[in-house]
Design a protein around this motif. Structure first.
Motif, PDB file in Angstrom:
ATOM      1  N   GLY A  96       0.807  -1.209   0.000  1.00 35.15           N
ATOM      2  CA  GLY A  96       0.000   0.000   0.000  1.00 35.15           C
ATOM      3  C   GLY A  96       0.838   1.255   0.000  1.00 35.15           C
ATOM      4  O   GLY A  96       2.063   1.217  -0.125  1.00 35.15           O
ATOM      5  N   LYS A  97       0.181   2.386   0.177  1.00 35.67           N
ATOM      6  CA  LYS A  97       0.840   3.680  -0.009  1.00 35.67           C
ATOM      7  C   LYS A  97       1.968   3.943   0.983  1.00 35.67           C
ATOM      8  O   LYS A  97       2.916   4.657   0.671  1.00 35.67           O
ATOM      9  N   ASP A  98       1.889   3.392   2.203  1.00 35.66           N
ATOM     10  CA  ASP A  98       2.941   3.617   3.201  1.00 35.66           C
ATOM     11  C   ASP A  98       3.842   2.400   3.381  1.00 35.66           C
ATOM     12  O   ASP A  98       4.454   2.209   4.436  1.00 35.66           O
ATOM     13  N   HIS A  99       3.951   1.600   2.332  1.00 32.90           N
ATOM     14  CA  HIS A  99       4.819   0.416   2.385  1.00 32.90           C
ATOM     15  C   HIS A  99       6.252   0.776   2.781  1.00 32.90           C
ATOM     16  O   HIS A  99       6.904   0.057   3.538  1.00 32.90           O
ATOM     17  N   ALA A 100       6.739   1.901   2.271  1.00 31.50           N
ATOM     18  CA  ALA A 100       8.123   2.303   2.533  1.00 31.50           C
ATOM     19  C   ALA A 100       8.323   2.838   3.950  1.00 31.50           C
ATOM     20  O   ALA A 100       9.448   3.130   4.340  1.00 31.50           O
ATOM     21  N   PHE A 101       7.244   2.950   4.710  1.00 31.19           N
ATOM     22  CA  PHE A 101       7.325   3.508   6.061  1.00 31.19           C
ATOM     23  C   PHE A 101       6.869   2.474   7.094  1.00 31.19           C
ATOM     24  O   PHE A 101       6.167   2.785   8.042  1.00 31.19           O
ATOM     25  N   MET A 102       7.310   1.233   6.884  1.00 29.87           N
ATOM     26  CA  MET A 102       6.917   0.130   7.767  1.00 29.87           C
ATOM     27  C   MET A 102       8.164  -0.646   8.200  1.00 29.87           C
ATOM     28  O   MET A 102       8.364  -1.806   7.838  1.00 29.87           O
ATOM     29  N   PRO A 103       9.042  -0.004   8.988  1.00 31.46           N
ATOM     30  CA  PRO A 103      10.297  -0.651   9.373  1.00 31.46           C
ATOM     31  C   PRO A 103      10.103  -1.708  10.460  1.00 31.46           C
ATOM     32  O   PRO A 103       9.069  -1.768  11.135  1.00 31.46           O
ATOM     33  N   ILE A 104      11.128  -2.525  10.606  1.00 32.96           N
ATOM     34  CA  ILE A 104      11.203  -3.522  11.673  1.00 32.96           C
ATOM     35  C   ILE A 104      12.508  -3.276  12.414  1.00 32.96           C
ATOM     36  O   ILE A 104      13.570  -3.163  11.789  1.00 32.96           O
ATOM     37  N   ALA A 105      12.438  -3.169  13.732  1.00 34.86           N
ATOM     38  CA  ALA A 105      13.647  -2.954  14.535  1.00 34.86           C
ATOM     39  C   ALA A 105      13.712  -4.033  15.610  1.00 34.86           C
ATOM     40  O   ALA A 105      12.739  -4.259  16.330  1.00 34.86           O
ATOM     41  N   ILE A 106      14.855  -4.715  15.686  1.00 36.74           N
ATOM     42  CA  ILE A 106      15.070  -5.754  16.696  1.00 36.74           C
ATOM     43  C   ILE A 106      16.292  -5.382  17.515  1.00 36.74           C
ATOM     44  O   ILE A 106      17.382  -5.193  16.965  1.00 36.74           O
ATOM     45  N   ARG A 107      16.093  -5.274  18.823  1.00 39.01           N
ATOM     46  CA  ARG A 107      17.203  -4.959  19.719  1.00 39.01           C
ATOM     47  C   ARG A 107      17.644  -6.254  20.407  1.00 39.01           C
ATOM     48  O   ARG A 107      16.856  -6.906  21.102  1.00 39.01           O
ATOM     49  N   VAL A 108      18.889  -6.632  20.193  1.00 39.98           N
ATOM     50  CA  VAL A 108      19.451  -7.839  20.797  1.00 39.98           C
ATOM     51  C   VAL A 108      20.277  -7.436  22.018  1.00 39.98           C
ATOM     52  O   VAL A 108      21.190  -6.613  21.916  1.00 39.98           O
ATOM     53  N   VAL A 109      19.928  -8.005  23.157  1.00 31.21           N
ATOM     54  CA  VAL A 109      20.586  -7.647  24.414  1.00 31.21           C
ATOM     55  C   VAL A 109      20.997  -8.909  25.149  1.00 31.21           C
ATOM     56  O   VAL A 109      20.679 -10.028  24.733  1.00 31.21           O
ATOM     57  N   SER A 110      21.705  -8.749  26.255  1.00 31.50           N
ATOM     58  CA  SER A 110      22.104  -9.902  27.054  1.00 31.50           C
ATOM     59  C   SER A 110      20.871 -10.555  27.672  1.00 31.50           C
ATOM     60  O   SER A 110      19.801  -9.938  27.772  1.00 31.50           O
ATOM     61  N   ASP A 111      21.025 -11.773  28.114  1.00 29.51           N
ATOM     62  CA  ASP A 111      19.895 -12.497  28.691  1.00 29.51           C
ATOM     63  C   ASP A 111      19.377 -11.802  29.946  1.00 29.51           C
ATOM     64  O   ASP A 111      18.161 -11.702  30.154  1.00 29.51           O
ATOM     65  N   ASP A 112      20.282 -11.299  30.767  1.00 26.45           N
ATOM     66  CA  ASP A 112      19.869 -10.603  31.990  1.00 26.45           C
ATOM     67  C   ASP A 112      19.115  -9.316  31.655  1.00 26.45           C
ATOM     68  O   ASP A 112      18.100  -8.995  32.290  1.00 26.45           O
TER      69      ASP A 112
END
Length: 291
Positions: free
Chosen positions: A240-256
């Motif tokens: 759709g029209k906002d396809h280019a504005f649909m990011p995915i962000a994954i933050r990888v951190v320690s288990d604790d």
């Protein structure tokens, strides 16, 4: 351990040494021609396979170009007014049949091995997250005791200060979201992907992950990130029209850090995110990864 697995393990160790002490994740670069730095073993295998196939693609391209040039020059009308009426040549036909078959076998065997690895997790998942695509944002649901659910959408430039995400090197424009997906490092995460409206796609280049999000259907992907950092992907299916504005962000951190964040996020998501950012950005200053 097989020779292939030893190769991938050695490559991972070298990459870790080269990146230690610096930003633990790369970010998109203008006119970039290569893949993003691999953050999982699967992506490292994909990168190896891409380099491997280039050893076939390059010579074949040059051979075809040379044959075309030869035919254009040798058999042009000015020097060959009477065209050949040869209908076939047994030797040539054998060569152009057997040659491609051999090349395809050399490509097919490692490609099937890679495909099998993509669909065969090495262990049971530590974490399962359901990712539901909407026009044009994502809903994440952590499949844990007392489940956690929240929405992740692109962050407007005017909201950067309030979110504490002014650093454009870490939080690039058009890729930064208000709420990242947080997962633990060196743990296998399973993602159940679906959609509510039209077909989208969940893609994380640095992890070697990409699958369609289809309404009424659940697709499954998994990843086991080896480096802490903030990684970016995007919806990779025109939606759709906002396809280019649909990011995915994954933050990888320690288990604790993940366990602390998960407990706090169930009561106050924004507060938990800011506390995690203060701890991670203050010690690691990682860059963004993926595109």
């Amino acid at each position: 351990m097989s020779a292939k697995k030893k190769f991938f393990a050695g490559a991972g160790a070298v990459a870790a040494l080269l990146t230690s002490g610096a930003a633990e994740a790369a970010q998109p670069k203008p006119w970039e021609m290569n893949f993003q730095p691999a953050a999982t073993d699967i992506m490292r295998q994909m990168t190896w396979f891409e380099h491997y196939t280039l050893w076939f693609i390059g010579p074949i391209t040059l051979l075809v170009l040379a044959l075309l040039a030869y035919c254009i020059i040798k058999f042009r009308e000015s020097v060959n007014p009477t065209p050949s009426r040869t209908s076939h040549n047994t030797l040539i036909e054998v060569i152009w049949t057997v040659g491609p078959v051999i090349v395809l076998l050399f490509i097919a065997v490692p490609s099937f091995q890679l495909l099998t690895a993509q669909y065969t997790p090495t262990e049971d998942p530590t974490l399962t997250v359901k990712a539901t695509a909407n026009q044009w944002n994502w809903d994440y649901e952590y499949q844990v005791d007392d489940p956690l659910s929240y929405n992740s959408a692109i962050l407007d430039d005017g909201d950067r200060a309030a979110a504490g995400k002014q650093d454009m090197a870490v939080y690039p424009r058009l890729l930064t979201v208000d709420h990242e997906l947080v997962v633990p490092v060196n743990k296998l995460t399973r993602v159940l992907v679906t959609a509510t409206d039209v077909i989208h796609a969940f893609a994380m280049p640095a992890f070697g992950v990409k699958t369609d999000a289809v309404p009424g259907r659940i697709n499954e992907v998994w990843f086991k990130p080896e480096k802490e950092g903030l990684y970016y992907g995007q919806c990779s299916e025109l939606c759709g029209k906002d396809h280019a504005f649909m990011p995915i962000a994954i933050r990888v951190v320690s288990d604790d850090q993940y366990k602390t964040w998960l407990t706090a996020a169930k009561a106050d998501l924004d507060g938990a995110n800011k506390a995690l950012m203060a701890e991670v950005d203050g010690t690691n200053k990682v860059a963004a990864a993926g595109n």
